[in-house]
Write a protein that holds these residues in place. Structure first.
Motif, PDB file in Angstrom:
ATOM      1  N   TYR A   1     -36.815  -2.621  11.132  1.00 62.62           N
ATOM      2  CA  TYR A   1     -37.319  -3.954  10.544  1.00 62.62           C
ATOM      3  C   TYR A   1     -35.846  -4.690  10.530  1.00 62.62           C
TER       4      TYR A   1
ATOM      5  N   THR B   1     -42.888  -7.052   0.325  1.00 65.58           N
ATOM      6  CA  THR B   1     -43.286  -7.453   1.503  1.00 65.58           C
ATOM      7  C   THR B   1     -42.375  -7.209   2.736  1.00 65.58           C
ATOM      8  N   ASP B   2     -41.192  -6.804   2.164  1.00 65.15           N
ATOM      9  CA  ASP B   2     -40.138  -6.194   2.899  1.00 65.15           C
ATOM     10  C   ASP B   2     -38.960  -5.458   1.925  1.00 65.15           C
TER      11      ASP B   2
ATOM     12  N   ARG C   1     -45.861  -4.636   4.188  1.00 61.14           N
ATOM     13  CA  ARG C   1     -45.661  -5.840   5.265  1.00 61.14           C
ATOM     14  C   ARG C   1     -46.860  -6.295   5.785  1.00 61.14           C
TER      15      ARG C   1
END
Length: 248
Positions: free
Chosen positions: A117, A239-240, A217
């Motif tokens: 990511y 979320t990240d 995510r």
């Protein structure tokens, strides 16, 4: 209150010394396999509909989830891959029937590709610059070490503990204990565990005495399969990984 009626001082959390990290859905993602599968088949003269390829991917993933614990040695991993390739070929039907074991194994490997990511390398560098120990703690087979190397994450980590190698899978506390040992013997209360599964990562970390952080995510289909439900109250949800240094 203490016995004499005075209020006991609030308990302070131990400073974070190590961060344990899940792999899939946390550090690395999976490129959509169907397109890669269609291209790998076409290169070998095999044409199937995208819906058929999708069913083949699901068949492979279901078998892998059930059997990846056997992939802790090179021989074991080869056997699991051969069985997964066979399941994929069976699901593809007649068009793929002529592909031999070696060709189908190659198709399998070409279909599943992982990527880091985008925020992950910088986050890992920041955490290491603070002196924190970073260890992957993942339900995976022996090939995870290769994935971490290929995605460029291996040099940013202090080690990796893999369920198939250790003979214990999250939420089993033994995998967390082993990861803490790899981190230099850090105490559970001085470690975070970051992962995308409520059932495996959050529940396992809490049971082992670590502080969990859930990564949710957008579009994370892997997490949606674990059936763990929402995170317990008080567990941070990201979320990240961009905000992770603020928790450490």
């Amino acid at each position: 209150m203490d016995a004499d009626g005075t209020r006991a001082p609030a308990t302070r959390e131990a400073p974070v010394e190590a961060v344990l990290l899940d792999a899939l859905g946390t550090l690395v993602g999976l490129e959509p396999p169907v397109g890669h599968l269609l291209r790998a088949l076409a290169a070998r003269g095999v044409q199937v509909a995208p819906a058929v390829a999708g069913r083949a991917v699901k068949a492979e993933m279901a078998l892998y989830r059930a059997e990846h614990h056997r992939g802790g040695t090179p021989d074991g991993l080869a056997a699991v891959r051969a069985e997964c390739a066979a399941a994929m070929r069976d699901a593809l039907g007649a068009p793929a029937a002529a592909l031999d074991e070696g060709a189908m194994a190659a198709v399998l490997l070409e279909s599943f590709r992982f990527f880091a990511y985008p925020e992950v390398p910088d986050v890992l560098r920041e955490l290491r610059a603070r002196g924190l120990r970073l260890v992957v703690c993942s339900n995976w087979d022996l090939s995870l070490l290769e994935v971490l190397d290929r995605t460029g994450l291996a040099p940013l980590l202090d080690g990796a503990v893999v369920s198939a190698v250790e003979g214990a899978a999250k939420p089993d506390a033994r995998l967390f204990t082993r990861a803490l040992a790899v981190a230099g013997g850090v105490a559970p209360e001085a470690a975070l565990h970051v992962g995308d599964s409520v059932a495996h990562d959050v529940a396992g970390a809490l049971a082992a005495g670590l502080r969990p952080v859930l990564v949710a995510r957008d579009g994370d289909e892997v997490r949606s399969l674990d059936g763990g439900g929402p995170a317990p109250a008080g567990v941070p949800v990201l979320t990240d990984l961009g905000a992770l240094p603020g928790l450490a």
